[in-house]
Design a protein around this motif. Sequence first.
Motif, short mmCIF file in Angstrom:
data_model
loop_
_atom_site.label_atom_id
_atom_site.label_comp_id
_atom_site.label_asym_id
_atom_site.label_seq_id
_atom_site.Cartn_x
_atom_site.Cartn_y
_atom_site.Cartn_z
N GLN A 42 16.20 29.12 -10.93
CA GLN A 42 17.82 29.83 -10.60
C GLN A 42 18.85 29.36 -12.41
N GLN A 43 18.45 27.53 -12.35
CA GLN A 43 18.75 27.53 -13.36
C GLN A 43 19.14 28.14 -14.43
N LEU A 44 17.35 28.35 -15.02
CA LEU A 44 16.95 28.92 -16.46
C LEU A 44 17.39 30.19 -15.55
N ALA A 45 18.10 31.62 -15.01
CA ALA A 45 17.80 32.41 -14.61
C ALA A 45 19.27 33.14 -15.33
N ARG A 46 19.95 31.79 -15.43
CA ARG A 46 21.13 32.33 -16.11
C ARG A 46 21.85 31.52 -17.34
N VAL A 47 20.71 31.58 -18.45
CA VAL A 47 20.74 30.99 -19.90
C VAL A 47 20.52 32.20 -20.44
N LYS A 48 21.17 32.36 -21.79
CA LYS A 48 21.20 33.37 -22.47
C LYS A 48 20.98 33.27 -23.72
N THR A 49 21.52 32.10 -23.87
CA THR A 49 21.21 31.40 -25.53
C THR A 49 20.45 30.38 -25.71
N VAL A 50 20.20 30.12 -26.67
CA VAL A 50 19.11 28.21 -26.35
C VAL A 50 19.36 28.20 -27.85
N ARG A 51 18.94 26.60 -28.10
CA ARG A 51 19.08 26.23 -29.21
C ARG A 51 17.61 25.22 -29.20
N ILE A 52 17.03 25.19 -29.99
CA ILE A 52 15.96 23.83 -30.09
C ILE A 52 16.44 22.70 -31.29
N VAL A 53 15.95 21.74 -30.90
CA VAL A 53 16.72 19.61 -31.54
C VAL A 53 15.32 19.44 -31.84
N PRO A 54 15.01 19.89 -33.73
CA PRO A 54 14.30 19.73 -34.16
C PRO A 54 12.95 18.45 -33.78
N THR A 55 11.90 18.89 -33.46
CA THR A 55 10.86 17.99 -32.69
C THR A 55 10.88 16.00 -33.37
N GLU A 97 24.66 24.57 -32.87
CA GLU A 97 25.55 25.72 -32.17
C GLU A 97 25.95 25.65 -30.81
N PRO A 98 26.89 26.33 -29.87
CA PRO A 98 26.32 25.72 -28.28
C PRO A 98 25.27 26.56 -27.60
N ALA A 99 24.82 25.95 -26.34
CA ALA A 99 23.91 26.82 -26.24
C ALA A 99 24.08 26.25 -24.80
N ASP A 100 23.56 27.78 -23.57
CA ASP A 100 23.23 27.48 -22.99
C ASP A 100 22.48 26.40 -22.21
N LEU A 101 21.44 26.17 -23.13
CA LEU A 101 20.59 25.68 -22.99
C LEU A 101 19.74 25.63 -24.66
N THR A 102 19.39 23.92 -24.11
CA THR A 102 18.70 23.23 -25.48
C THR A 102 17.28 22.35 -25.13
N VAL A 103 16.70 22.56 -26.28
CA VAL A 103 15.04 22.16 -26.10
C VAL A 103 14.86 21.06 -26.79
N ARG A 104 14.24 20.14 -26.25
CA ARG A 104 13.72 18.38 -27.03
C ARG A 104 12.53 18.47 -27.04
N VAL A 153 17.88 21.73 -20.97
CA VAL A 153 18.68 21.06 -20.11
C VAL A 153 19.85 21.70 -20.78
N ASP A 154 20.51 22.18 -20.21
CA ASP A 154 22.11 22.57 -19.72
C ASP A 154 23.52 21.96 -20.89
N SER A 155 24.13 22.29 -20.49
CA SER A 155 25.58 22.32 -21.56
C SER A 155 25.30 21.25 -20.64
N ASN A 156 25.32 20.75 -19.90
CA ASN A 156 26.20 19.63 -19.35
C ASN A 156 24.74 18.39 -19.26
N GLY A 157 24.03 18.63 -20.10
CA GLY A 157 22.75 17.80 -19.97
C GLY A 157 22.31 17.72 -18.68
N ILE A 158 22.57 18.82 -17.38
CA ILE A 158 21.18 18.41 -16.26
C ILE A 158 19.85 19.57 -16.89
N GLN A 159 18.93 18.69 -16.52
CA GLN A 159 17.22 18.70 -16.58
C GLN A 159 17.43 19.94 -15.87
#
Length: 265
Positions: A42-55, A97-104, A153-159
Amino acid sequence: MAMVISGCTSVPIKETGTLTSYSNLGPPKGTIAKKRLYVDGQQLARVKTVRIVPTTFSFGAAVRIKSETDRALVSNALDRALCVSLSDKYQMVSAGEPADLTVRSVVADIVPTNKAMAGAATVVSVGTGFILPVSVPRLPFGLGGLAVEAEAVDSNGIQSAAMLWARGANSIQDNPRVSEVGDAYGLATKFAGDFSRVLIAGKEPKGLDISLPSRQRMQSWFGGKPKYAACDAFGRAPGLIGAVASKYGAPPQWTDKKPRPIATH
């Protein structure tokens, strides 16, 4: 399946304490690749933009590979594959940049490939290829492995999703490459493929992925321009030259563009 498992390095799932939470993760699953997974569709269904933090590498993983360049090859391959795969569904933006989802992601553990054994396996495979109609499986010695933990995690830091993943190279599926990170380099892209499937589907995938790769993924695989400029931060894939080089045991350092330095936890 029995043949693959018998000639495979065993790499356990490992926690390094970098995830927001481990309590949501399910029990370990898998045979060739072991994983623990959590995903909120349900959370992922709202995601449009994603950023990747370097591994990054955990301290325990970093000390096993002395060369910073070698470590960067692995982390960069992971991020590049993840960025290209996620481009099929999401708009990828740069790390600042700001994003709906941040992957690390964090490399939790790594088993170095034995370069001498990889070289011997290459000689045997290539040599018998000129004599026998089928290639001989890789010698099941000195194989490398990789363990990764990652979350989105989303823009509020929720997994929204998380995965602990571990896999060892095996004699059937992984070409020997004369480099300490020869196997980890290839396994990094396999992890990226598994985690991106979860994020795109918004649920735990069932069975093997038999779908054809998208046009943009094929273009990126051949070293072409990625769909989103943000993915260029991880360089271009070695493409056909890299694939041919890997068949003959060439280390990834020969064909992959020199990546950026990486951080260690």
